[in-house]
Structures are given as C-alpha cells and as structure tokens.
Design a protein around this motif. Structure first.
Motif, PDB file in Angstrom:
ATOM      1  N   GLN A 123      -8.984  -2.765   7.588  1.00 33.68           N
ATOM      2  CA  GLN A 123      -8.326  -1.990   6.841  1.00 33.68           C
ATOM      3  C   GLN A 123      -7.284  -0.807   6.618  1.00 33.68           C
ATOM      4  O   GLN A 123      -8.657  -0.030   5.800  1.00 33.68           O
ATOM      5  CB  GLN A 123      -8.808  -2.728   5.425  1.00 33.68           C
ATOM      6  N   ASN A 124      -6.473  -0.581   6.874  1.00 33.57           N
ATOM      7  CA  ASN A 124      -5.898   0.456   6.186  1.00 33.57           C
ATOM      8  C   ASN A 124      -5.963   0.187   4.650  1.00 33.57           C
ATOM      9  O   ASN A 124      -4.332  -0.126   3.697  1.00 33.57           O
ATOM     10  CB  ASN A 124      -5.038   0.655   6.843  1.00 33.57           C
ATOM     11  N   ASN A 125      -6.881   1.418   4.151  1.00 32.97           N
ATOM     12  CA  ASN A 125      -5.975   1.204   2.514  1.00 32.97           C
ATOM     13  C   ASN A 125      -6.916   2.914   2.300  1.00 32.97           C
ATOM     14  O   ASN A 125      -7.040   3.729   2.728  1.00 32.97           O
ATOM     15  CB  ASN A 125      -8.179   0.554   1.559  1.00 32.97           C
ATOM     16  N   LEU A 126      -5.709   3.622   1.282  1.00 36.55           N
ATOM     17  CA  LEU A 126      -5.786   4.212   0.369  1.00 36.55           C
ATOM     18  C   LEU A 126      -7.538   4.781  -0.407  1.00 36.55           C
ATOM     19  O   LEU A 126      -7.656   2.751  -0.649  1.00 36.55           O
ATOM     20  CB  LEU A 126      -4.480   4.571  -0.115  1.00 36.55           C
ATOM     21  N   SER A 127      -7.604   5.508  -1.164  1.00 34.09           N
ATOM     22  CA  SER A 127      -8.897   6.158  -1.939  1.00 34.09           C
ATOM     23  C   SER A 127      -8.709   6.965  -2.599  1.00 34.09           C
ATOM     24  O   SER A 127      -7.765   7.365  -2.843  1.00 34.09           O
ATOM     25  CB  SER A 127     -10.261   5.970  -0.889  1.00 34.09           C
ATOM     26  N   ALA A 128      -8.981   6.762  -3.781  1.00 37.75           N
ATOM     27  CA  ALA A 128      -8.637   8.058  -4.707  1.00 37.75           C
ATOM     28  C   ALA A 128      -9.145   9.418  -4.514  1.00 37.75           C
ATOM     29  O   ALA A 128      -7.971  10.097  -4.472  1.00 37.75           O
ATOM     30  CB  ALA A 128      -9.704   7.859  -6.124  1.00 37.75           C
ATOM     31  N   ARG A 163       0.359  -1.100  -0.112  1.00 39.87           N
ATOM     32  CA  ARG A 163      -0.203  -0.284   0.165  1.00 39.87           C
ATOM     33  C   ARG A 163       0.918   1.140   0.319  1.00 39.87           C
ATOM     34  O   ARG A 163       1.666   1.438   1.031  1.00 39.87           O
ATOM     35  CB  ARG A 163      -0.953  -0.398   1.407  1.00 39.87           C
ATOM     36  N   GLY A 164       0.685   2.395  -1.265  1.00 40.30           N
ATOM     37  CA  GLY A 164       1.314   3.676  -1.170  1.00 40.30           C
ATOM     38  C   GLY A 164       2.233   3.391  -1.868  1.00 40.30           C
ATOM     39  O   GLY A 164       3.010   4.771  -2.259  1.00 40.30           O
ATOM     40  N   ILE A 205       2.092   9.021   2.883  1.00 43.20           N
ATOM     41  CA  ILE A 205       1.497   8.606   2.410  1.00 43.20           C
ATOM     42  C   ILE A 205       0.094   7.243   2.672  1.00 43.20           C
ATOM     43  O   ILE A 205      -0.450   7.138   2.810  1.00 43.20           O
ATOM     44  CB  ILE A 205       0.977   7.837   0.601  1.00 43.20           C
ATOM     45  N   ARG A 206       1.112   6.391   3.425  1.00 41.58           N
ATOM     46  CA  ARG A 206       0.600   5.131   4.071  1.00 41.58           C
ATOM     47  C   ARG A 206      -0.386   5.964   5.495  1.00 41.58           C
ATOM     48  O   ARG A 206      -1.349   5.038   5.681  1.00 41.58           O
ATOM     49  CB  ARG A 206       2.067   4.195   4.589  1.00 41.58           C
ATOM     50  N   GLY A 207       0.260   6.887   6.171  1.00 39.90           N
ATOM     51  CA  GLY A 207      -0.511   7.299   7.050  1.00 39.90           C
ATOM     52  C   GLY A 207      -1.736   7.901   6.729  1.00 39.90           C
ATOM     53  O   GLY A 207      -2.395   8.006   8.100  1.00 39.90           O
ATOM     54  N   MET A 208      -1.765   8.228   5.462  1.00 40.91           N
ATOM     55  CA  MET A 208      -3.174   8.839   5.259  1.00 40.91           C
ATOM     56  C   MET A 208      -4.105   7.720   5.072  1.00 40.91           C
ATOM     57  O   MET A 208      -5.024   8.407   4.817  1.00 40.91           O
ATOM     58  CB  MET A 208      -3.596   9.486   3.593  1.00 40.91           C
ATOM     59  N   SER A 209      -3.904   6.557   5.247  1.00 45.32           N
ATOM     60  CA  SER A 209      -5.091   5.379   5.111  1.00 45.32           C
ATOM     61  C   SER A 209      -6.305   5.832   5.630  1.00 45.32           C
ATOM     62  O   SER A 209      -6.233   6.478   7.047  1.00 45.32           O
ATOM     63  CB  SER A 209      -4.381   4.005   5.707  1.00 45.32           C
TER      64      SER A 209
END
Length: 390
Positions: free
Chosen positions: A134-139, A84-85, A125-129
C-alpha cells in the motif's frame, strides 16, 4: 532557488504532526456525541465545518482520538482513490481518525499559507508515499516535506491573494450545483408531463424502447482502446463518462449525426452532433424513431431509470423500459429547448470554474515559489516576469 528573504524548511521544523484514532464501534456510548470526528473522505481541499460522524467525550477518552483546534491542517495519509495526500483545514474543533495527519503550526507561521502550499504540492506529496503493498503516507514522511518559507507578512499576503480565487471558485461551484439541481427538477417535471406548456394539449402515450429508438452501430467506424491517440484528426466517443475519450487519424468515421451514445457497461448517455469514431467496447449508437424529435429523445433517455448492474451489459435492461412521451413534436421541441438552455448555462459555469482553477494554479506556481513577489504595505514590489499582483 528562492528569494534571499525566504528560507527552505522541512514541515517538521515549523509544525507538530500527529494523528487521531477511532473509538471502538462495539461501544455505542462512544458514538453520537457532540464532538466532530473527521475521516479522510472529508479531507478534500476545503474547510471542514461539520462532519458526518461524531463521538462522545468518553469515546475520545477511551481511544487515541484527540481534539484538534480550529485552523489545524489535516492531510489524508491513506484512503481510496485520490484521497491520499489531500488536505483540508479545520473550521471547527474536531477529532480525526488515525488515517488523518493533523498539522499544528508553531507561532510565526501562517496556516493559510501552509494550506495553500500543501494543495499546490499534492502530486509531489503523493509521490513520497511508502512503498510496499500500500502506498501510504506517514507522520515521518510528512515531517520531511520541504517548503519555501517567506517572512510572515509575505506569507499572509500570498494566502490572501490565493484565498480570493478560492472564494470565486467556491461561489462558482455553488452556482454550478444549483444549475445542475434545477435542470434535474426541470427534467422530472417536463419529461413526465407534470409541467406542460400552456398551448400544449395533445395526449401523451406510452411506448417501448424499440418503438422509440433505433440501434445504429457501425463496426467499421469503431476504434479499439489500444489505438486511442492523445491527439489526432477526429475525436473518439466511447462509453466512458467524458465526452471525448481520445482521438484517431482514421478516415472511417460515423457521419450520420446527431446520435445518442449509450454506454452498455457504464449507462453513460451522450448527445453527439459531430463526426466521430465510436469506441469498440460497449459503445451503443442510438437514433430516434419517427415518433420522437432527436434532441427530445436524448433527454427522455437521460431521464430513464436504468438499473445499475455494475460492469454488466445494460442494453437488455434498457430495451425493457417503457417510455411516456408527448405525441406533439412541437411540445417535444419546446421541452428540448428548455433543457438545452439549462445545459448551456451549466456548460458556461463549468467553463468559468475550469478557468478559475487554471488561473489559481498558475498563481500558485508563481507566488509560492517566490518567482513572483507581492506588494506589502510600505514596500516596493520586486520586479517580476509577469504582471503585478496585489
């Protein structure tokens, strides 16, 4: 703070963010075509020029997969471990699965500069999840990533400088991989008798583990994992993959070195020629019997095929292995010397690679924040606190 000619923008202000999709696996006609299909496993800070899987035009039409142009920046929104990231750059036209965010820049912005910047911001960026299970990113989150934007000419120059380090890193990684492969081939040849020295004529014999190795654990020198220190007087060697797992201030050390450390749970095998404290869990200390030269015994064990039982203990499996070895200790020493030379070359290349990565990281921290300016054509370089680049 950034230089006056720079501006801070959100990524969504300078790029469009979208994602791909996965054609139905139950439809064989959707797969195996000529359209590359990227998964997050392939998004690993590099340039993607081929993919493990491909889809057909029908597969793309019947799913949410989209064909993205060359130089699109991909970011893994979720995935295993450190995925992720992470970012990658498309070196080809390709589709992606839905776990990849595709970042397409508007005109007037450098994709190479953005690629370098997003690499430098990986941990942030990983910290923005998103929170939750689940620690995911999004658009939506990716659009909010702030970045300093210099004038286009400066973006290009910064990217060129950092790309020079990327090329050096890639070259060193290839040399390292080649050396590791060559050592593997040497071990297979020298430790099986397939390749012998011209003056070596003594026979090879087969013996079991107990004839060749002695288990020499000493509990009073061990350190439990809860007592590992980040800094201390003496190193701790345990069954993990890294040579040194931590430090201790204890004076109770294992001093009868060199020894071989075997990871009972991990199957890790290490040569230790310095005083140390063994980890308390699953760390087995072995010494060569009188039949083997010590360093040769390490390489012979390293070449053994030990079944992987997961996190179960492996000493029982190790003790059931029969080993073929040369009876002539001079031949053993020569084999060990050749492999030690290969190890030294690998260690040297690894040190060079680590140095290059540290240099690049330091440059990124300076160049991508404007703390250090670059020389542009027909311009004077701004005064910077460290030496000039470019």
């Amino acid at each position: 703070m950034v230089p006056d000619s720079w501006v801070i923008k959100n990524l969504g202000d300078i790029a469009t963010i979208s994602s791909g999709g996965t054609p139905s696996r139950s439809q064989s006609e959707y797969w195996g075509g000529d359209i590359p299909w990227v998964t997050t496993a392939e998004v690993n800070f590099g340039t993607i020029t081929k993919t493990a899987q491909t889809i057909t035009s029908l597969g793309m039409q019947c799913s949410s997969a989209k064909l993205f142009p060359k130089n699109t920046i991909l970011m893994a929104m979720y995935g295993q471990g450190k995925t992720r990231g992470q970012v990658a750059k498309l070196g080809i036209e390709a589709t992606t699965n839905q776990a990849c965010a595709a970042i397409t820049l508007k005109s007037g912005y450098s994709h190479e500069y953005l690629f370098q910047y997003l690499q430098s911001e990986y941990e942030n960026i990983r910290g923005m999840s998103n929170g939750g299970g689940q620690n995911n990113l999004s658009a939506g989150l990716i659009k909010e990533i702030p970045l300093p934007v210099p004038p286009f000419a400066e973006q290009t120059k910064i990217a060129q400088i950092l790309s020079t380090w990327d090329k050096a890193i890639a070259t060193t990684e290839r040399l390292l991989a080649n050396s590791q492969q060559q050592k593997k081939a040497l071990m297979q040849q020298l430790l099986t008798g397939q390749k012998r020295f011209a003056e070596s004529h003594e026979e090879w014999r087969v013996a079991n583990f107990s004839s060749l190795y002695l288990v020499k654990n000493d509990k009073k020198t061990q350190t439990t994992s809860s007592n590992y220190l980040e800094h201390g007087k003496s190193p701790i060697v345990d069954q993990g993959q890294t040579l040194i797992a931590g430090y201790t201030d204890s004076n109770q050390l294992y001093r009868d070195v060199p020894v071989i450390v075997f990871g009972d749970h991990t199957r890790a095998i290490k040569w230790v020629d310095f005083e140390f404290s063994p980890g308390a869990d699953g760390t087995q200390i072995l010494k060569a019997s009188d039949l083997l030269e010590a360093r040769f015994a390490y390489y012979l064990l390293s070449n053994a095929d030990i079944p992987n039982l997961g996190y179960s203990r492996h000493m029982r499996e190790l003790k059931e292995i029969d080993f073929r070895y040369p009876t002539d200790k001079v031949e053993q020493q020569k084999i060990a010397q050749v492999l030690s030379t290969a190890d030294a070359e690998i260690a040297n290349l690894q040190a060079q690679l680590d140095k290059l990565k540290l240099e690049k990281k330091a440059l990124m921290q300076q160049l991508l924040t404007g703390k250090r300016r670059v020389r542009l054509d027909d311009e004077e370089e701004d005064v910077a606190p460290i030496r000039r680049v470019g």
